[in-house]
Design a protein around this motif. Sequence first.
Motif, PDB file in Angstrom:
ATOM      1  N   ALA A  55      12.205  11.869 -12.851  1.00 12.16           N
ATOM      2  CA  ALA A  55      13.101  11.096 -11.979  1.00 12.16           C
ATOM      3  C   ALA A  55      13.427  11.916 -10.737  1.00 12.16           C
ATOM      4  O   ALA A  55      13.675  13.132 -10.824  1.00 12.16           O
ATOM      5  N   ARG A  56      13.456  11.271  -9.591  1.00 11.05           N
ATOM      6  CA  ARG A  56      13.659  12.011  -8.336  1.00 11.05           C
ATOM      7  C   ARG A  56      15.023  12.689  -8.254  1.00 11.05           C
ATOM      8  O   ARG A  56      15.183  13.651  -7.522  1.00 11.05           O
ATOM      9  N   SER A  85      15.963   1.006  -8.898  1.00  8.60           N
ATOM     10  CA  SER A  85      14.962   0.685  -7.882  1.00  8.60           C
ATOM     11  C   SER A  85      14.521   1.927  -7.110  1.00  8.60           C
ATOM     12  O   SER A  85      14.984   3.033  -7.365  1.00  8.60           O
ATOM     13  N   LYS A  86      13.674   1.694  -6.120  1.00 11.46           N
ATOM     14  CA  LYS A  86      13.190   2.756  -5.236  1.00 11.46           C
ATOM     15  C   LYS A  86      14.128   2.990  -4.058  1.00 11.46           C
ATOM     16  O   LYS A  86      13.826   3.791  -3.176  1.00 11.46           O
ATOM     17  N   CYS A  88      16.945   4.448  -1.658  1.00 17.36           N
ATOM     18  CA  CYS A  88      17.454   5.814  -1.532  1.00 17.36           C
ATOM     19  C   CYS A  88      18.872   5.869  -2.095  1.00 17.36           C
ATOM     20  O   CYS A  88      19.532   4.843  -2.261  1.00 17.36           O
ATOM     21  N   SER A  89      19.339   7.072  -2.363  1.00 19.60           N
ATOM     22  CA  SER A  89      20.663   7.249  -2.968  1.00 19.60           C
ATOM     23  C   SER A  89      21.768   6.605  -2.130  1.00 19.60           C
ATOM     24  O   SER A  89      22.670   5.956  -2.667  1.00 19.60           O
ATOM     25  N   ARG A  92      21.862   2.927  -2.682  1.00 24.34           N
ATOM     26  CA  ARG A  92      22.346   2.594  -4.024  1.00 24.34           C
ATOM     27  C   ARG A  92      23.874   2.574  -4.060  1.00 24.34           C
ATOM     28  O   ARG A  92      24.486   1.678  -4.641  1.00 24.34           O
TER      29      ARG A  92
END
Length: 171
Positions: A55-56, A85-86, A88-89, A92
Amino acid sequence: MIKATAFRDAMSLLTTAVNVVTTKGSSGAHGFTASAVCSVTDTPPTLLVCMNQTARSHAHFIENRTLSVNVLGAQHEPISNAFASKLCSEERFQQGSWTTLVTGAPILEDALVSFDCEIEDVQQVGTHSVFMCRVVGINHGEQYSDQQEGAGESLVYFNRAYHQVGQVETI
């Protein structure tokens, strides 16, 4: 030997609560949607949280050594999807209203309940890290009004789909 696909298919029939797990540190706020969360003990209050090592945001959780577990209500399905989802933080965290407790990890203000934790131990098991988390703060979400869709219902995942449990009957 059990194949991974057979195991995943079987596990899809284990109903689980849907949570957003978050952290915050010098690199900003990060989070992910998780169903692999459970109580370990109440003395001392401890949760177990599993996270895929690919996980990123994995490195941020390891570095920060803090996290919060935000238990989602039925109305939080869009937040769950955003954190899975993809996006970005930053995008989110534009979903929902956030605050903090003791550790500074983001707490979703209207989560059913949020557990603010310090990560005490990390074990590597296969593809995942298992975090043993000491609970240092608890926040019960804002009171739900009767007009709010899904008020007081828990968001759960079963058979690869969201469901709601805990409907309150009105007389």
